[in-house]
Design an enzyme around this catalytic site. Structure first.
Site, short mmCIF file in Angstrom:
data_model
loop_
_atom_site.label_atom_id
_atom_site.label_comp_id
_atom_site.label_asym_id
_atom_site.label_seq_id
_atom_site.Cartn_x
_atom_site.Cartn_y
_atom_site.Cartn_z
N GLU A 176 0.86 -1.19 0.00
CA GLU A 176 0.00 0.00 0.00
C GLU A 176 0.89 1.24 0.00
OE1 GLU A 176 -3.37 -0.29 2.50
OE2 GLU A 176 -3.93 1.81 2.26
N ARG A 177 0.66 2.11 -0.96
CA ARG A 177 1.48 3.33 -1.14
C ARG A 177 2.95 3.00 -1.37
NH1 ARG A 177 -3.15 5.51 -2.36
NH2 ARG A 177 -4.61 5.53 -0.62
N LYS A 296 -3.61 -0.15 14.10
CA LYS A 296 -4.49 0.89 13.56
C LYS A 296 -5.89 0.43 13.90
CE LYS A 296 -5.95 2.84 9.05
NZ LYS A 296 -5.56 3.00 7.62
N GLU A 300 -10.43 4.50 9.39
CA GLU A 300 -10.61 4.12 7.99
C GLU A 300 -11.13 2.68 7.85
OE1 GLU A 300 -6.79 5.09 6.15
OE2 GLU A 300 -7.48 7.16 5.89
N ARG A 333 -1.84 3.65 17.08
CA ARG A 333 -1.84 4.85 16.23
C ARG A 333 -2.97 5.82 16.59
NH1 ARG A 333 -2.40 4.12 10.52
NH2 ARG A 333 -0.62 5.30 9.82
N LYS A 369 1.09 10.81 13.62
CA LYS A 369 1.68 11.31 12.37
C LYS A 369 2.22 12.72 12.58
CE LYS A 369 -0.94 8.57 9.03
NZ LYS A 369 -1.74 8.53 7.79
N ASP A 374 -2.54 14.29 6.98
CA ASP A 374 -2.03 13.03 6.45
C ASP A 374 -0.81 13.21 5.56
OD1 ASP A 374 -1.73 10.44 5.80
OD2 ASP A 374 -3.54 10.26 4.57
N GLU A 396 5.37 9.51 13.71
CA GLU A 396 5.28 8.71 12.47
C GLU A 396 5.51 9.62 11.27
OE1 GLU A 396 2.00 5.83 12.06
OE2 GLU A 396 1.85 6.37 9.94
N GLU A 402 3.75 9.28 -0.76
CA GLU A 402 2.35 9.16 -1.19
C GLU A 402 1.82 10.45 -1.80
OE1 GLU A 402 -0.25 7.83 1.92
OE2 GLU A 402 -2.06 8.09 0.71
N HIS A 530 -4.19 18.50 0.62
CA HIS A 530 -5.17 17.51 0.22
C HIS A 530 -5.95 17.92 -1.03
CE1 HIS A 530 -7.97 14.20 0.58
NE2 HIS A 530 -7.34 13.75 1.65
N TRP A 554 -12.57 13.11 2.24
CA TRP A 554 -11.61 12.59 1.26
C TRP A 554 -11.61 13.44 -0.01
CZ3 TRP A 554 -12.47 6.50 1.57
CH2 TRP A 554 -11.90 6.05 2.77
O1 GCW Z 1 -2.42 8.19 4.12
C1 GCW Z 1 -3.47 7.34 4.27
C2 GCW Z 1 -3.27 6.41 3.15
C3 GCW Z 1 -3.73 5.01 3.45
C4 GCW Z 1 -3.09 4.60 4.77
C5 GCW Z 1 -3.55 5.54 5.86
C6 GCW Z 1 -2.93 5.25 7.21
C7 GCW Z 1 -2.33 2.43 5.42
O2 GCW Z 1 -3.89 6.89 1.99
O3 GCW Z 1 -3.33 4.19 2.39
O4 GCW Z 1 -3.39 3.27 5.10
O5 GCW Z 1 -3.20 6.85 5.54
O6 GCW Z 1 -1.91 5.87 7.52
O7 GCW Z 1 -3.42 4.40 7.92
#
Ligand code: GCW
Length: 715
Positions: A176-177, A296, A300, A333, A369, A374, A396, A402, A530, A554
């Site tokens: 992922e990413r 996590k 999401e 997280r 984060k 994000d 983080e 990404e 974003h 989103w």
């Molecule tokens: O940045 C977003 C991403 C998701 C990611 C999520 C996260 C792993 O688009 O792909 O999922 O954050 O950090 O949990």
């Protein structure tokens, strides 16, 4: 001059090519004439770390100096390099001052010249075996970067305990990413086949001090906790152990249901607790130094304790209890937000976690984060930093790009990391930097952690973009010591990865140092955020609305709020009041557009198009200025890189050249698409200095990019 040897990038910064300068080579060869490894029992915690250090030195010196430095058990001549662990060698310990030994801490190292029995020697010693390996890499780095033997002496210790890489790797090898191929974990062939890459990965990490890796995606699959997979994990842990690297796994909160056959995953249910207890025990039987879990939860769509009316603390503590006595940690997280909440997404992590300060077990670390949204090209620091003094907080960072052009665009991220680490939260007076909160020194925590979402994949050169290796490197170096400067790190990396020629170092370092700001300029300047394409996040998408995105938070329009009256997200007391989550001096400074730094202006303020900027330009003209400046920067990088032809080996030169060409084109797309889109609202002509867009807005809006790497929805 001979043409440079082709390099496919596989060796990263550990190239150890022979030093061309004869006198320099001779000075090192004279300083290190033999490697002394006293016969010592192996350490149970870091088995084989000393022999690993020895082998690394022998190999490295063979490459750099072109000589086989002999390995002996006792010093025999001037230039002996003596490896040893102070706690197991009273003789060596007697040569090192108590102060120095304390300064080296548990995992640091000391390189110190001494004269013993008339023999000139260099000690390479540490309090634990792993420190000797770190010291060996530091010594090789010293030589690789052509630093003088006169400055060999050094003491260094990591400021943060857990220096982690987080892999967002799935069991089917999709990352992922991830933009550099597939996962390097070949789960299908594990545990029988141990790809040599595993060792090379561990070496690279140890060389920069990374000591913990989370193998699996935070969007977790419970299968990795089944016996079959745990045996595979144990095989990897075995490869990593001599390099001081502990393995962590992501724990899917609903695992007791999915692989345990239980009806619930309620953290307060005794059967659930027992299940995790047994699972942790099983893991520790296979992997005695297992690091712990990264979770996590309730984010999401991931399951979590809130599904049962419990808190994040209930969930984290239940897991933490099962690994506490084994020295394991839970990283929980704080990346949580919900579109069902009417509140500004930027506020939600703080709102949910801040009240839980003091409720977590001693082996829980809350992972935050760097910013509240994000991993945007630029964000203000996350308001949780400094707001939970009773809880260790891990920072983080995202190494994989990404939102900064994947592995196509050049963006050296150390300046971004540095900006966050140096940010002053003012939560406990001035000087309460994120770095001091994360390393535990501000609130005196016994444990500290930092995490970087890896940009590593199966590509031959590991990171796709040859220059993106610098981000892995810089992350590790800053995790070790967050006070290092990003420029010094860039130069050190260039010397090892490309050349010690000042005509390469200077221009290339300057280009790296400007590269992240260039991406900010041509994609999300002045605090915009974003506004990228939906889903895969590659390329511009300021027009993305709730219909395209499926949910408001989103979309892009949620964040830029462009309208006839202006642009930007009002996070002052008149707007979402996200600023109330920051300490007073920060809040006051950022509440007034006049004292908000330009780089964060539209993050916190909604301002009219003709708002007068510090430069004297109107906001609209300033936007144009930045978008154009970003494109101009990439063109300058192309020139700089072109000037390095012949000084960089052909394969890497050609690869980067091609990528910069594409980046220039895509920077123009970002500029044109965003300015044309915003112009609908500003209703003003494009400022003079901005090049005319190549296509219409409709064209940019109709561009469909498919099969972009790393997009989870693509599969
Ligand atoms: O940045 C977003 C991403 C998701 C990611 C999520 C996260 C792993 O688009 O792909 O999922 O954050 O950090 O949990």
């Amino acid at each position: 001059m001979l043409p440079l040897r082709a390099d496919d990038g596989y060796r990263l910064w550990l190239r150890y090519d022979r030093i061309a300068d004869d006198s320099l080579r001779a000075s090192y060869a004279q300083a290190i004439t033999e490697i002394v490894v006293p016969a010592q029992p192996d350490s149970p915690w870091f088995p084989r770390s000393i022999p690993t250090a020895r082998d690394e030195l022998v190999e490295g010196l063979r490459g750099l100096l072109g000589v086989d430095v002999p390995v002996v058990e006792k010093p025999t001549r001037d230039g002996a390099l003596v490896l040893g662990v102070l706690t197991r060698s009273p003789e060596l310990a007697a040569l090192v001052s108590e102060r120095d030994s304390r300064a080296a801490g548990e995992h640091g190292y000391i390189i110190q010249p001494v004269v013993r029995d008339g023999v000139r020697q260099t000690l390479l010693v540490a309090n634990r075996d792993i420190g000797v390996l770190y010291g060996a890499f530091a010594l090789l780095r010293h030589i690789q970067t052509h630093r003088s033997v006169a400055t060999l002496a050094q003491i260094s210790a990591p400021r943060i305990h857990l220096r982690m890489l987080n892999h967002w790797d799935n069991l089917d090898r999709f990352i992922e990413r991830g933009y550099a191929g597939q996962s390097i974990w070949d789960w299908f062939n594990l545990p029988d086949v141990l790809d040599p890459r595993y060792r090379d990965y561990a070496r690279a990490n140890a060389s920069i001090g990374i000591n913990a890796v989370v193998l699996t995606n935070v969007n977790a699959n419970a299968s990795v906790l089944t016996r079959k997979y745990l045996e595979k994990v144990a095989a990897l842990a075995g490869v990593f152990r001599p390099y001081g690297i502990r393995v962590f796994l992501t724990a899917r909160f609903s695992a007791p249901i999915e692989i345990g056959g239980l009806k619930t995953a309620d953290p307060l249910d005794p059967a659930v607790r027992e299940w995790w207890q047994a699972k942790s025990q099983e893991i520790y039987q296979l992997i005695p130094d297992f690091g712990g879990f990264l979770v996590k939860a309730n984010s999401e769509g991931q399951p979590g304790p809130q599904d049962y009316g419990r808190t994040h603390a209930d969930g984290a503590n239940m897991l933490a209890d099962t690994i506490l006595t084994r020295g394991g940690h839970v990283l929980w997280r704080a990346f949580v937000y919900s579109h069902e909440m009417p509140d500004d997404r930027a506020k939600q992590g703080y709102s949910e976690f801040q009240p839980l300060d003091g409720e977590f077990r001693s082996n829980v670390i809350v992972q935050v984060k760097n910013g509240a949204i994000d991993f945007m090209p630029r964000e203000p620091f996350h308001p949780l930093f400094g707001a939970m003094p009773r809880t260790p907080l891990a920072l983080e960072l995202q190494i994989t790009q990404e939102y900064l052009g994947g592995s196509v665009h050049l963006a050296y991220l150390a300046p971004l990391f540095e900006e966050v680490l140096d940010a002053d939260t003012h939560t406990a007076g001035s000087g309460s930097t994120v770095g001091r909160i994360v390393d535990g020194s501000l609130d005196l925590h016994g444990i500290s952690a930092i995490a970087g979402v890896a940009n590593i994949g199966s590509d031959r050169n590991w990171t796709g973009h040859p220059l993106a290796q610098a981000n892995w490197y810089a992350y590790g170096r800053l995790a070790w010591d967050h006070t290092l400067s990003s420029e010094a790190i860039a130069k050190e990396w260039i010397r090892q990865t490309f050349s010690n020629d000042p005509d390469v170092i200077q221009p290339l370092a300057a280009m790296l140092m400007e590269s992240r700001e260039a991406v900010v300029d041509y994609s999300m300047p002045l605090g915009l955020h974003h506004i990228m394409a939906v889903g895969h996040h590659y390329g511009p998408g300021p027009w993305v609305d709730v219909k395209d995105a499926g949910r408001a938070d989103w979309s892009s329009v949620y964040y830029h709020r462009a309208a006839v009256d202006g642009i930007g997200f009002d996070r002052t007391a008149r707007g979402s009041d996200a600023l109330s989550q920051y300490a007073k001096p920060v809040r006051e400074r950022w509440s007034d557009p006049a004292t908000t730094p330009d780089e964060l202006l539209l993050w916190f303020h909604h301002l009219p198009w003709d708002y007068r900027m510090k430069s004297g330009r109107t906001l609209w003209d300033e936007l144009g200025f930045y978008y154009q400046r970003g494109v101009d920067s990439v063109r300058r990088f192309q020139k700089t890189w072109g000037g390095l032809e012949g000084k960089i080996d052909a394969p890497r030169f050609t690869h980067v050249k091609a990528l910069l060409g594409r980046q220039e084109r895509e920077a123009r797309e970002w500029r044109d698409a965003c300015l044309l889109y915003f112009q609908q609202f500003s209703k003003r002509p494009l400022p003079e200095h901005v090049e005319k867009p190549e296509y219409s807005l409709e064209h940019y809006m109709s561009v469909k990019r498919r099969n972009i790497p790393g997009d989870p929805a693509r599969r």
